[in-house]
Design an enzyme around this catalytic site. Structure first.
Site, mmCIF file in Angstrom:
data_model
loop_
_atom_site.group_PDB
_atom_site.id
_atom_site.type_symbol
_atom_site.label_atom_id
_atom_site.label_comp_id
_atom_site.label_asym_id
_atom_site.label_seq_id
_atom_site.Cartn_x
_atom_site.Cartn_y
_atom_site.Cartn_z
ATOM 1 C CB CYS A 116 -0.897 -0.215 1.066
ATOM 2 S SG CYS A 116 -2.433 -1.423 1.037
ATOM 3 C CG HIS A 257 -3.166 3.831 2.127
ATOM 4 N ND1 HIS A 257 -3.641 3.357 1.141
ATOM 5 C CD2 HIS A 257 -3.341 2.763 2.992
ATOM 6 C CE1 HIS A 257 -4.022 2.221 0.897
ATOM 7 N NE2 HIS A 257 -3.796 1.186 2.843
ATOM 8 C CG ASN A 287 -6.519 -0.478 1.229
ATOM 9 O OD1 ASN A 287 -5.729 -0.393 0.125
ATOM 10 N ND2 ASN A 287 -6.269 -0.870 2.105
#
Ligand SMILES: CC(C)(COP(=O)(O)OP(=O)(O)OC[C@H]1O[C@@H](n2cnc3c(N)ncnc32)[C@H](O)[C@@H]1OP(=O)(O)O)[C@@H](O)C(=O)NCCC(=O)NCCS
Length: 330
Positions: A116, A257, A287
């Site tokens: 990520c 994020h 996500n």
């Protein structure tokens, strides 16, 4: 007067696949509810890349939009650096697939595997090539199709993730105080198995048995990720701001994020920033791994939440554990 050489973000772009999977859709296949997912994560829906397409197909669309926005042609690119953990093939890189699709001819291209925080790692690498004079223009991409690694029977993971791609074009600038002011990266490999895919690598290659045991899908200890993510993103954000010589009060917008709304709220509280100064779009996309920060950045720019002169803080956290932050003046 010529100043310090910096990389400036010349343009941004993103690509969101058209197939929507809502929380109501997940209620039909899992023991879960829209209410549980919304309260615990803030996510309402996510997108899934259609079968037969690869990560570089999404990245191509995002890259085209970023190049158009920047007024830069693919043939002017010196480098393509892509953060991804879901490349089209085990090798070569998705960046090479993308280079060919774009018709870029004078580049070096490679993928960065930092889950990520892949986009922030790719951005930091490209920024250092630009600053040290090795290159002038770079395409930096964050693109992931985590749907390909999803166990749709695991309600603790499959509710969280979605597919997308985001891209920025960097260019060298010797004038003014705009551009990337600082980047900071960190990892802690003691957490490798807190968030990982057990099989498909060299340790446990793909075999009939690994497929039957569902070992090609994400395994995660969500509580542990949650706890470390908040602390790590706060710490590295402060370090990046210090290096940039910018105070937290000067930050117009934080683009964190997009993993979980509660993680973002906790981060904002620790940074003592009001939610109006935090970008959130995870309700729509979930996500999206390496795509999360560049997609949110592109949306923030296109919806005019970022004005000329604004200082923007980017921060991400993910598997590894790997995390980072960057401070950019637009
Ligand atoms: C995954 C996450 C949403 C789980 O939320 P949580 O508040 O920690 O919930 P827990 O895992 O403690 O589970 C609480 C209960 O809800 C249940 N549960 C888990 N997922 C559920 C779901 N989708 N629907 C309904 N119930 C669920 C659990 O089984 C547990 O039940 P129990 O109390 O009977 O054992 C949260 O930990 C998280 O977001 N962590 C970060 C993950 C992340 O961001 N990963 C990517 C980083 S890049």
């Amino acid at each position: 007067m010529s100043g310090q050489r910096r990389s400036v973000i010349l343009g941004t772009g993103s690509e969101i696949p058209s197939k929507v999977v809502t929380n109501a859709d997940l209620e039909k296949i899992l023991d879960t509810t829209d209410e549980w997912i919304t309260v615990r994560t803030g996510i309402k829906q996510r997108r899934v890349l259609e079968d037969g397409k690869g990560n570089a197909d999404m990245a191509f669309q995002a890259a085209k939009r970023a190049l158009e926005d920047a007024g830069v042609e693919a043939k002017e690119l010196d480098a393509i650096i892509m953060g991804t953990v879901t490349a089209d093939y085990p090798f070569p890189s998705s960046a090479c697939v993308l280079e060919h699709k774009l018709g870029a001819r004078h580049t070096f291209s490679f993928d960065v595997n930092a889950a990520c925080s892949g986009f922030l790692n790719a951005l930091a690498v490209a920024d250092s090539f630009v600053r040290n004079g090795a290159i002038r223009n770079a395409l930096v991409v964050g693109s992931d199709a985590l749907s390909r690694l999803m166990n749709w029977r695991d309600r603790g993971t499959c509710i969280l993730f979605g597919d997308a791609a985001g891209a920025v074009v960097l260019g060298a600038s010797e004038s003014g105080n705009r551009g990337i002011l600082s980047t900071k990266l960190r990892t802690d490999g003691s957490y490798v198995k807190t968030l990982y895919v057990p099989a498909g690598g060299s340790l446990k290659p793909a075999r009939l048995e690994t497929v039957q045991k569902n070992e090609h899908t994400i395994v995660m200890n969500g509580k542990e990720v949650f706890k470390v993510a908040v602390r790590a993103m706060e710490e590295i954000s402060r370090q990046a701001l210090e290096e940039a010589k910018v105070s937290i009060d000067e930050v117009a917008l934080v683009i964190p994020h997009q993993a979980n709304r509660r993680i973002i709220v906790a981060l904002a509280e620790r940074l003592r920033l009001p939610m109006e100064r935090i970008m959130i779009n995870l309700d729509k996309y979930g996500n999206t791994s390496a795509a999360s920060v560049p997609v949110a950045l592109d949306e923030a720019r296109r919806s005019h939440r970022i004005q000329e002169g604004d200082v923007v803080l980017l921060t991400a956290f993910g598997a590894g554990f790997s995390w980072g932050a960057a401070v950019v003046r637009f």
